[in-house]
Scaffold this motif. Structure first.
Motif, PDB file in Angstrom:
ATOM      1  N   SER A  38      58.093  58.141  93.550  1.00  0.00           N
ATOM      2  CA  SER A  38      58.843  57.431  94.585  1.00  0.00           C
ATOM      3  C   SER A  38      58.253  56.033  94.793  1.00  0.00           C
ATOM      4  O   SER A  38      58.992  55.051  94.898  1.00  0.00           O
ATOM      5  CB  SER A  38      58.805  58.228  95.884  1.00  0.00           C
ATOM      6  OG  SER A  38      59.261  57.444  96.954  1.00  0.00           O
ATOM      7  N   TRP A  39      56.941  55.956  94.843  1.00  0.00           N
ATOM      8  CA  TRP A  39      56.289  54.654  95.021  1.00  0.00           C
ATOM      9  C   TRP A  39      56.494  53.758  93.800  1.00  0.00           C
ATOM     10  O   TRP A  39      56.818  52.583  93.921  1.00  0.00           O
ATOM     11  CB  TRP A  39      54.797  54.820  95.304  1.00  0.00           C
ATOM     12  CG  TRP A  39      54.112  53.504  95.373  1.00  0.00           C
ATOM     13  CD1 TRP A  39      53.281  52.955  94.441  1.00  0.00           C
ATOM     14  CD2 TRP A  39      54.237  52.529  96.412  1.00  0.00           C
ATOM     15  NE1 TRP A  39      52.871  51.716  94.839  1.00  0.00           N
ATOM     16  CE2 TRP A  39      53.447  51.423  96.048  1.00  0.00           C
ATOM     17  CE3 TRP A  39      54.936  52.474  97.608  1.00  0.00           C
ATOM     18  CZ2 TRP A  39      53.335  50.289  96.845  1.00  0.00           C
ATOM     19  CZ3 TRP A  39      54.829  51.345  98.395  1.00  0.00           C
ATOM     20  CH2 TRP A  39      54.033  50.278  98.019  1.00  0.00           C
ATOM     21  N   THR A  48      58.862  55.691 100.498  1.00  0.00           N
ATOM     22  CA  THR A  48      57.901  56.685 100.023  1.00  0.00           C
ATOM     23  C   THR A  48      57.513  57.645 101.146  1.00  0.00           C
ATOM     24  O   THR A  48      57.374  58.849 100.923  1.00  0.00           O
ATOM     25  CB  THR A  48      56.659  55.988  99.439  1.00  0.00           C
ATOM     26  OG1 THR A  48      57.076  55.141  98.365  1.00  0.00           O
ATOM     27  CG2 THR A  48      55.657  56.990  98.924  1.00  0.00           C
TER      28      THR A  48
END
Length: 92
Positions: A38-39, A48
């Motif tokens: 996600s990051w 995130t």
């Protein structure tokens, strides 16, 4: 059969009855990968965090609450007792 019955005595952990993809290491690894990807994909802390919150809830439930509930409910011990009784009964 005695070896199997001895093994049953050692299997009081609910994790012994779950498949590989539902073991603590796989749950933690999957949650960490979701957070990291996600990051890496979005590079936005707020996004995130939004993705990570359900992961944390998932971890708390499946790593802390579920095993405790299973042990407290005596399901594992009853399952072991059932297996032991079915193995020690003479065949008809």
């Amino acid at each position: 059969m005695n070896a199997y019955l001895n093994k049953l005595k050692q299997t009081s952990s609910p994790w012994n009855y779950k498949p590989w993809w539902c073991q603590p290491w796989s749950i933690i690894l999957t949650g960490m990968l979701v957070t990291v990807f996600s990051w890496l994909l979005f590079s936005k802390i707020w996004l995130t965090v939004i993705v990570t919150l359900p992961v944390l809830v998932w971890w708390v439930y499946f790593l802390l609450l579920w095993p405790k509930l299973i042990v407290e409910s005596d399901i594992v011990d009853r399952q072991n007792q059932f297996i032991k009784e079915s193995l020690t009964q003479p065949e008809k």
